[in-house]
Design a protein around this motif. Structure first.
Motif, PDB file in Angstrom:
ATOM      1  N   ASP A 148      -7.230   0.050   5.626  1.00 39.98           N
ATOM      2  CA  ASP A 148      -5.912  -0.208   5.034  1.00 39.98           C
ATOM      3  C   ASP A 148      -5.401  -1.580   5.472  1.00 39.98           C
ATOM      4  OD1 ASP A 148      -5.937   2.352   3.915  1.00 39.98           O
ATOM      5  OD2 ASP A 148      -4.977   3.241   5.677  1.00 39.98           O
ATOM      6  N   PRO A 196      -1.913   2.843  10.185  1.00 41.15           N
ATOM      7  CA  PRO A 196      -2.840   2.473   9.103  1.00 41.15           C
ATOM      8  C   PRO A 196      -4.275   2.428   9.624  1.00 41.15           C
ATOM      9  CG  PRO A 196      -1.009   0.901   9.256  1.00 41.15           C
ATOM     10  CD  PRO A 196      -0.936   1.784  10.456  1.00 41.15           C
ATOM     11  N   LEU A 220       0.826  -1.222   0.000  1.00 40.24           N
ATOM     12  CA  LEU A 220       0.000   0.000   0.000  1.00 40.24           C
ATOM     13  C   LEU A 220       0.853   1.261   0.000  1.00 40.24           C
ATOM     14  CD1 LEU A 220      -2.854  -0.896   2.506  1.00 40.24           C
ATOM     15  CD2 LEU A 220      -2.759  -1.217   0.033  1.00 40.24           C
TER      16      LEU A 220
END
Lengths: 597, 597
Positions: A230, A226, A104
């Motif tokens: 996420d 996060p 990510l």
């Protein structure tokens, strides 16, 4: 006799003609025949078979040799076309959310110039306007042909409106833009922290943009954690990456409470694919999750909190590994001991008291000796099947090696580290202290279980690269010729067991997965070559054609790997609780074994 | 035709001749007939039936009227002997771990003299030598015939070696021994905290032993949190107490992460009996548990995180409830608003954004108006089925009452509070502001769903006491004669629905439990009288004979309530991982519906 449906289903599984369907469950009893199957017992023996039957619960009901008659009542037949079938690979040491979260963040490892990097950073920021921070990794100014570190101003040129924080390829330096420096309150007044360096602008004390080692934590502290969405994406991506590599089970080394809740969300909604053997990142988290002991095996043996991960020392590269003698390239320094003997024993004892398993990070020879001492002492108070684990066990004093065997202490090692680290290890230790370095053969010879893993995301989670390294002690380029300290190579059965049956045993998963045996889950991979008929260089090139978990196909090379996700699709708009809840109720904890992809 | 086995099984369920077995699953289809059954729909209508069939999944497959023919294929028949069967009671507001943890602490509410209390405290300390603190509650110096508070020295006389901390019956004062005062560092130098009082020894500033209101937190901070094993025991005891009262589902108002993990441990090992609708104690805990939204229904609809519990004001007794006008008995004070309007809306919005349900504690008329304003505004942005809940809704300005109906805001109220609080409420509000106090009938008349609960452990979790109070507005002694503000009484169907079908709806459980209907879980109770044929005083005396959840009997009055546990049996000694894990794997998340008691 096969009817049309049967042919199609058979096709879907293995033959090239097939229509394919991801995660198609092997409903009812299914015969996988005409396969070149092998399972590896913990003693490293390879057991060949020609066919297997998988029940509708995803477990193996029969293993058949060449001339065995298949049972009468199988509904479906799937022709393996003689392909090689191995047990799903068990990675005994990785950081599951680390693997996922890396997908990510912005990856600069392919950039060839500062300009290309700046362009990529700007494009990434434009693509994710909602991300409050732009976080990435992988840059290398040498690869850019730059004879200096990049500056905050050069990063501002790409993104100025939001903080940007990018780690160097080696993880030892970070590149911040002005917003990030400001949020971290790094000014010309800021002193270099202990063990860290703030690069300064020429002829001034103003920060230049790059922070080294301990100084990186000044910015790290500012990066928001996060979000749950996420984490869900990260787990999805991690599972996608691992199953494409043939990994069907993994020991997660250092599970935080947030990580654990992410695994449970996936399990509760039928999205947990691989089998996770979890080791809590701290004592409070272990007690919060497990309470009075390890959790049961959850979601049809897909998740269990086994115990706790402890860190006794640091790493060799940064000279944090605790050594008996000072570093050859730093005579004043013998490394860091992160827990003293009493703290180590207290933590081990507190965990063992409630039957939690203990996995201890020990890299230097001092650290390994310390753990072996503690295991020896605690084994008197804590009898029974404890399976103490030493993670890495990289540098062991030869006099300590026999002690691995005494209490069946598990050596959880990562062969690929040896090929990556050898030159650095020679520098750190000098020529005379390498006898017990990455000593797979010697440790296994003591009877201690040898479990292999990748330490992903530190290294790529490719089990065949690990097996090749274990057999050759040479890297992908075949260096050094003949292998490094070749007396410690192991032959095929050993690394195969270390990546399957012993990996399962090391996490109390034996009997559930790790071998292709009657009663175990049908976790298997189809590969393009027979490891027994190939040399290490060719084994390294093994292609995984299919990955099956619990009788369900979760990867097929013909479809390619599923695309990694970068954003959650927002469902809040068309939100209908009733529908929502019904959907969830179908999968919630019902444990159908079906993967809800 | 019934064979012997059938007779025995039938017997086991309802007849007095029976051998009985706790939590015996109703395997295969079972016909419960010859019962006087009733189910109550959300509109308060009572639906009578004479028999029902429960499938082997614990769900109702048929509801039969007097003359309906039962299906042919039922394996077992259980003769209800004409007894009254009601849906399991749903308590819409309690604190589950509070109920359980109270059973693990010392209860002094029955003591009649200081000497008796001292004796009981010493005996308790001797019984639990491992407990680092002795914690208890329920003392009342007036009940002891003491015209003063007890002293630290008098507590030291009972226990001196360990800290002791005992709350008064009203929860507004705590009694500490010298060890506890020392650990809390309370000396003659210690000033009284804001809103609190440290009682002093005569003629000195030295603490006497009793701390009032805010001062109690000085010691509370020192008391170690419950251990995981204590939490497991507490949940076990809470379930035992609630099922014995006929409560089969409950809304847990303020679930901490530790509470949640306790519920999951129970669910994972097949020890979760009742159905828990959970509301997180804080936003971080809501996000940690639910992540991106409410959890699915877990463990065959036994656990779900619905959303979050918020506190907008305090309580009436301590004059913390936020009023539109000052307290009649404290003209300078209008109470406390714990969240300002913006904070309230931000929290409601953050939760609703991810489809979490919001339950807001509002007791005073100002607080209730504030929540109704916020719901009105937020309903524009958040469409769909939100089911905003107001917890308590005790004092509502009559002009605000109609607004409950506008957005279907759920009034989650506790009838028993009215009978306990009425004199205090009269004092706090004066005679002219009681029109909207505990206004069940008026609020229900707006069309707002009315859900009832007990607020246990603040009040006993007895649903029939609540139903009686709702119908009579009189207490157990029948006071006041004719009922307090009797225009707000409700007739039988309303409180029955508020404790069953509406309670389920208020927690998104409708269709799963709350009514005895085809497709719903067989959660029912057998009671000793028909509420429709009895007046409130007699309804209050209703005895629960049996409690069934998901077709499994979890309480039988003939066996009496299971003994509450005070200590975990230590299993570490005979620890065999293999066995251990196999046992766990059988129940883990497999959701057989069987209660692993």
């Amino acid at each position: 006799m096969m009817n049309k449906v049967t042919c199609l289903r058979a096709g879907a599984a293995l033959s090239a003609l097939a229509i394919s369907a991801l995660s198609m469950p092997a409903q009812a009893d299914t015969l996988f025949d005409n396969i070149n199957g092998m399972s590896i017992s913990r003693d490293g023996k390879i057991h060949r078979f020609a066919a297997m039957v998988v029940g509708d619960d995803g477990r193996i009901t029969h293993i058949l040799k060449r001339d065995d008659k298949p049972p009468k009542d199988v509904e479906y037949r799937e022709d393996g076309e003689g392909r090689v079938v191995l047990p799903g690979m068990v990675d005994s040491h990785l950081h599951l959310m680390g693997v996922g979260l890396a997908t990510l963040s912005l990856d600069l490892s392919e950039t060839r110039s500062l300009a290309e990097a700046q362009q990529k950073i700007a494009a990434y920021a434009a693509r994710f306007p909602d991300r409050p921070w732009i976080v990435g990794r992988g840059w290398n100014q040498e690869q850019w042909g730059l004879d200096r570190f990049p500056s905050a101003a050069e990063l501002d040129a790409a993104v100025a409106d939001r903080p940007v924080w990018l780690m160097r390829v080696d993880g030892h330096a970070g590149w911040a833009n002005s917003r990030a420096l400001a949020l971290a309150e790094i000014t010309e007044q800021t002193e270099n922290p202990e063990g860290g360096l703030i690069m300064r602008q020429a002829g001034s004390k103003a920060p230049a943009g790059v922070l080294v080692d301990a100084a990186t934590s000044l910015v790290d502290q500012q990066v928001p954690p996060p979000r749950p969405e996420d984490r869900d994406l990260a787990l999805y991506n991690a599972q996608t990456l691992l199953t494409a590599q043939g990994v069907t089970a993994a020991a997660d080394m250092g599970t935080s409470i947030e990580d654990w809740m992410t695994y449970r969300r996936a399990g509760d909604t039928g999205h947990l694919t691989i089998r996770i053997m979890s080791y809590a990142a701290s004592l409070p988290e272990m007690l919060l999750i497990g309470g009075t002991g390890p959790t049961p095996w959850l979601y049809q043996d897909r998740l269990r909190l086994n115990g706790i991960k402890l860190y006794l020392d640091g790493a060799l590269g940064s000279r944090g590994a605790a050594l008996k003698q000072p570093y050859a390239d730093d005579p004043g320094n013998s490394g860091l001991q992160l827990l003293n003997g009493t703290q180590l024993r207290n933590l081990m004892s507190r965990a063992a008291m409630d039957n939690f398993q203990v996995a201890i990070h020990a890299i230097g020879d001092f650290a390994n000796a310390e753990v072996l001492d503690a295991v020896d002492e605690l084994s008197e108070s804590y009898e029974g099947d404890r399976r103490w684990r030493i993670e890495h066990a990289q540098i062991v004093d030869p006099v300590d090696i026999p002690r691995f065997g005494q209490h069946g202490t598990i050596a959880s090692m990562q062969p690929i580290h040896q090929t990556s680290d050898r030159l650095m290890a020679e520098a750190r230790l000098g020529p005379d202290r390498l006898a017990g370095a990455y000593a797979w053969r010697s440790i296994a010879a003591t009877g201690a279980p040898l479990a292999f893993g990748s330490d992903a995301p530190v290294e790529a989670p490719d089990p065949f690269a690990g097996i090749a390294a274990a057999m050759s002690r040479a890297d992908a380029q075949g260096q050094p010729f003949g292998g490094w300290q070749p007396q410690e190579t192991v032959s095929l059965g050993q690394p195969l067991a270390a990546y399957t049956s012993v990996g399962a045993y090391a996490g109390f998963g034996e009997g559930r997965f790790g071998e292709l045996k009657e009663g175990q889950h049908a976790d298997f991979i189809v590969v393009d070559r027979d490891p027994a008929l190939n040399n290490p260089e060719d084994i390294r090139e093994t292609r995984v054609l299919q990955t099956w978990i619990g009788g369900v196909k979760v990867y097929d090379a013909r479809d390619g790997m599923e695309e990694l996700k970068t954003e959650t699709e927002d469902d809040a708009a068309d939100y209908d609780p009733a529908e929502d809840y019904t959907m969830q109720a179908d999968t919630a904890g019902e444990d159908t074994g079906e993967i809800g992809r």
